[in-house]
Design a protein around this motif. Structure first.
Motif, PDB file in Angstrom:
ATOM      1  N   LEU A  14       0.644  -1.213   0.173  1.00 21.31           N
ATOM      2  CA  LEU A  14      -0.234  -0.089  -0.057  1.00 21.31           C
ATOM      3  C   LEU A  14       0.922   1.274   0.082  1.00 21.31           C
ATOM      4  CD1 LEU A  14      -2.781  -0.993   2.540  1.00 21.31           C
ATOM      5  CD2 LEU A  14      -2.889  -0.755   0.141  1.00 21.31           C
ATOM      6  N   LEU A  15       2.082   1.171   1.016  1.00 19.22           N
ATOM      7  CA  LEU A  15       2.739   2.278   0.730  1.00 19.22           C
ATOM      8  C   LEU A  15       3.633   2.548  -0.698  1.00 19.22           C
ATOM      9  CD1 LEU A  15       4.974   1.959   4.010  1.00 19.22           C
ATOM     10  CD2 LEU A  15       3.256   3.732   3.553  1.00 19.22           C
ATOM     11  N   ALA A  16       3.822   1.496  -1.129  1.00 27.73           N
ATOM     12  CA  ALA A  16       4.391   1.513  -2.725  1.00 27.73           C
ATOM     13  C   ALA A  16       3.360   1.893  -3.611  1.00 27.73           C
ATOM     14  CB  ALA A  16       4.863   0.186  -3.107  1.00 27.73           C
ATOM     15  N   ALA A  17       2.203   1.419  -3.523  1.00 26.51           N
ATOM     16  CA  ALA A  17       0.962   1.953  -4.233  1.00 26.51           C
ATOM     17  C   ALA A  17       0.808   3.779  -3.979  1.00 26.51           C
ATOM     18  CB  ALA A  17      -0.236   1.292  -4.091  1.00 26.51           C
ATOM     19  N   ALA A  18       0.962   3.949  -2.853  1.00 25.32           N
ATOM     20  CA  ALA A  18       0.743   5.305  -2.404  1.00 25.32           C
ATOM     21  C   ALA A  18       1.895   6.226  -3.048  1.00 25.32           C
ATOM     22  CB  ALA A  18       0.721   5.644  -1.035  1.00 25.32           C
ATOM     23  N   VAL A  19       3.029   5.857  -3.014  1.00 23.73           N
ATOM     24  CA  VAL A  19       4.087   6.339  -3.838  1.00 23.73           C
ATOM     25  C   VAL A  19       3.762   6.543  -5.399  1.00 23.73           C
ATOM     26  CG1 VAL A  19       6.607   6.459  -4.538  1.00 23.73           C
ATOM     27  CG2 VAL A  19       5.928   5.988  -2.124  1.00 23.73           C
ATOM     28  N   GLY A  20       3.504   5.414  -5.594  1.00 22.33           N
ATOM     29  CA  GLY A  20       2.995   5.634  -7.245  1.00 22.33           C
ATOM     30  C   GLY A  20       2.132   6.549  -7.421  1.00 22.33           C
ATOM     31  N   LEU A  21       0.948   6.483  -6.687  1.00 22.55           N
ATOM     32  CA  LEU A  21      -0.175   7.327  -6.700  1.00 22.55           C
ATOM     33  C   LEU A  21       0.265   8.876  -6.583  1.00 22.55           C
ATOM     34  CD1 LEU A  21      -3.122   5.392  -5.099  1.00 22.55           C
ATOM     35  CD2 LEU A  21      -2.700   5.768  -7.618  1.00 22.55           C
ATOM     36  N   VAL A  22       1.066   8.960  -5.882  1.00 24.23           N
ATOM     37  CA  VAL A  22       1.644  10.460  -5.505  1.00 24.23           C
ATOM     38  C   VAL A  22       2.497  10.950  -6.690  1.00 24.23           C
ATOM     39  CG1 VAL A  22       3.186  11.906  -4.185  1.00 24.23           C
ATOM     40  CG2 VAL A  22       1.633  10.255  -2.997  1.00 24.23           C
ATOM     41  N   LEU A  23       3.163   9.820  -7.202  1.00 25.28           N
ATOM     42  CA  LEU A  23       3.830  10.249  -8.363  1.00 25.28           C
ATOM     43  C   LEU A  23       2.999  10.623  -9.738  1.00 25.28           C
ATOM     44  CD1 LEU A  23       6.932  10.470  -9.977  1.00 25.28           C
ATOM     45  CD2 LEU A  23       6.680   8.268 -10.060  1.00 25.28           C
ATOM     46  N   ALA A  24       1.938   9.587  -9.656  1.00 25.46           N
ATOM     47  CA  ALA A  24       0.907   9.690 -11.076  1.00 25.46           C
ATOM     48  C   ALA A  24       0.452  11.146 -10.716  1.00 25.46           C
ATOM     49  CB  ALA A  24       0.004   8.633 -11.062  1.00 25.46           C
TER      50      ALA A  24
END
Length: 583
Positions: A330-340
């Motif tokens: 979830l943290l990695a997905a959050a990082v990806g979502l923040v980047l996106a």
């Protein structure tokens, strides 16, 4: 990239730490389980010792004869039955002594009549009888080897001394003893008085009471808790004495503990055996010391319901790892979502800048034309009536263009704020097509584009805001004229299609024969402020996005498809009003 690297490091550390915690937890559980099993064994052996020493009659100078010893046993049986907590663990009291021809005989105490009755040897004690009759059977041991029986020596008088044992048998090699010595064997060898009493009391335990009363209470005391362990007790031949807990496939128990021991009595027996051996060898008698090597007649085994402690800890470890890695995911997905989101925000900001620039340009162009025409007319530069009319038409056209642009921006802002049309009424799709075609006819004529329309019969009305729906269809038509008009033809048609299990739907289609659309541009056409790579005509990039917004606000949708060999087809699909609603 730094956040991703930190997540990888955190995942690695989490895996290692979880492994270390699992090993520590397994050690702690094993230690706790060993302590609990040792507590069960100690309490059970303590109860055996309490029973044994309750019936043990230590030798004294005025010790009673055999008959008096039996009377004393009767008193001890009566007092034992009145003692908590487990008086029922004693099944029967037997006395073994000389029989006819020197064979061992049994007498049993009948608690109903308080009499001693001669009884045959039970099959369960056949091994004990063979042991007594064997050449070395005169040696006393506190626990029988083939059954749950405690052997208590009975003391008697022989030559001014007190002795005890199974039967009146003594090792012929032991003839000299110091005055006052005590022997745990009774006389009866050739040349010695046969009429002297002697023998041993057999305390026969009730295995059913041990199984149903004693062991369950001890297990509940030491292992009662959340985990339902598998607890088994087996005798020396592997037969099951007690079992509790869920059945588990064959495996290795987590804890194995010796059970059914009398350490103090066994040390006494071993000490006397060593003393008599020393007397035969004429060596000093060994001291009475501690010997921890008693293995017990039974074995207590405890197994975790998961199969083993290692399996249980491994299961918990993998569960914790799964939860940890889900959190890390979830943290990695959050990082990806923040980047996106950052990239989308950047793209949105860029498109907003482009919108401001485009709208400013679109606003300035008609404003400049209107101002120039007005200045020429006011200064009297243009006096020819034909020119004056031409200037007037230009002012009207540019004013209409300016008003359309302002109206489009305001409509977009209104839909973004409200999310639904301002008013709802029955809208005729045919008249909607005719109105839009008439409004853009001049633009099509100036661009040299043939504009055709077709309405397929009587169409059901659509519920919605007529002005918003006209704006959506007009945006599609104007988009086709600007970007697809190079083909020289644009068609607008309206039709009705049947929906599965619902009211019919009205489809308004706009088709052109222009240069067409690139496949990678199709998913982005309806995004706000997006303009295709081949777009050359001026525009704000809001037309198609506004059309989709209006369609979705009315419960419909807008789709686009490429038309072979060239061109594109936009369809605006709206739900028709039910018949009662239309009326």
């Amino acid at each position: 990239m730094l956040l991703v690297a930190l997540l990888v490091v955190l995942a690695t550390l989490q895996y290692r730490w979880t492994g270390e915690l699992g090993r520590a937890e397994e050690d702690q559980l094993r230690t706790s389980l060993n302590r609990a099993a040792a507590g069960i064994a100690a309490d059970f052996d303590r109860e055996l010792g309490r029973l044994f020493f309750h019936f043990l009659q230590m030798p004294t100078p005025d010790a009673p004869e055999m008959s008096d010893a039996e009377a004393s046993l009767v008193e001890r049986v009566t007092s034992w039955r009145a003692q908590p907590p487990y008086p029922e663990m004693l099944r029967q009291v037997l006395v073994v002594e000389h029989g006819a021809g020197g064979a061992p005989a049994l007498r049993a105490f009948d608690e109903a009549t308080h009499d001693w009755v001669a009884v045959p040897w039970p099959p369960e004690l056949a091994g004990l009888r063979r042991q007594i009759e064997s050449p070395g059977g005169h040696e006393w041991m506190p626990i029988a080897a083939d059954g749950p029986v405690l052997v208590v020596p009975l003391w008697h008088r022989f030559g001014g001394e007190r002795r005890a044992g199974f039967l009146g048998r003594v090792d012929p090699g032991v003839e000299r003893r110091e005055p006052g010595e005590r022997d745990l064997r009774v006389p009866g060898s050739p040349g010695q008085p046969e009429d002297e009493p002697g023998g041993a009391a057999l305390l026969w335990l009730d295995t059913a009471a041990v199984r149903d009363r004693v062991l369950p209470a001890l297990v509940d005391r030491h292992l009662g808790g959340e985990v339902d362990y598998r607890v088994e007790v087996r005798d020396g031949d592997g037969r099951e004495v007690f079992a509790q807990g869920p059945a588990i496939a064959a495996g290795r128990p987590d804890v194995v503990m010796p059970l059914f021991r009398l350490p103090l009595a066994e040390r006494m027996a071993r000490h006397h055996a060593e003393r008599h051996a020393a007397m035969r060898m004429r060596t000093p008698a060994p001291p009475f010391g501690d010997d921890p090597g008693f293995r017990g007649r039974w074995l207590l085994s405890v197994t975790h319901p998961a199969g083993s402690l290692a399996a249980a800890v491994t299961r918990v470890r993998w569960r914790n790892l799964a939860v940890s890695f889900v959190v890390l995911g979830l943290l990695a997905a959050a990082v990806g979502l923040v980047l996106a989101a950052a990239r989308r925000a950047e793209a949105l900001a860029r498109r907003q800048i482009e919108l401001v620039a485009g709208v400013s340009h679109e606003l300035l162009t008609p404003v400049a034309a209107v101002r120039s025409a007005g200045e020429n007319l006011a200064a009297g530069v243009v006096t020819d009536p034909a020119k004056v009319r031409e200037y007037g038409e230009m002012v009207v056209r540019e004013g209409r263009r300016l008003g359309s642009l302002v109206e489009q921006v305001l409509t977009w802002a209104g839909l973004q704020a409200r999310g639904e049309p301002a008013t709802r009424a029955a809208v005729d799709a045919g008249s909607l097509v005719e109105s839009v075609v008439a409004a853009v006819a001049d633009e099509a004529k100036r661009g040299g584009v043939a504009l055709e329309s077709r309405v397929a019969g009587a169409l059901p009305p659509v519920a919605g805001d007529r002005d918003a729906l006209e704006r959506a269809l007009r945006n599609l038509v104007e988009n086709a004229l600007r970007h697809g008009g190079s083909g020289g033809w644009v068609g607008v048609d309206a039709s009705a299609v049947e929906a599965n299990g619902g009211p019919p739907r009205v489809v308004l289609a706009v088709e052109d024969r222009g240069a067409g659309l690139a496949a990678d541009e199709l998913p982005h056409l309806f995004e706000p402020f997006y303009r295709g790579s081949g777009a050359k005509a001026p525009g704000s990039g809001l037309g198609l996005a506004l059309a989709r917004q209006i369609a979705e606000a009315h419960g419909g949708r807008v789709e686009v498809a490429r038309v072979q060999p060239h061109g594109a087809r936009f369809t605006l699909e709206l739900p028709a009003m039910p018949a009662e609603g239309a009326a």
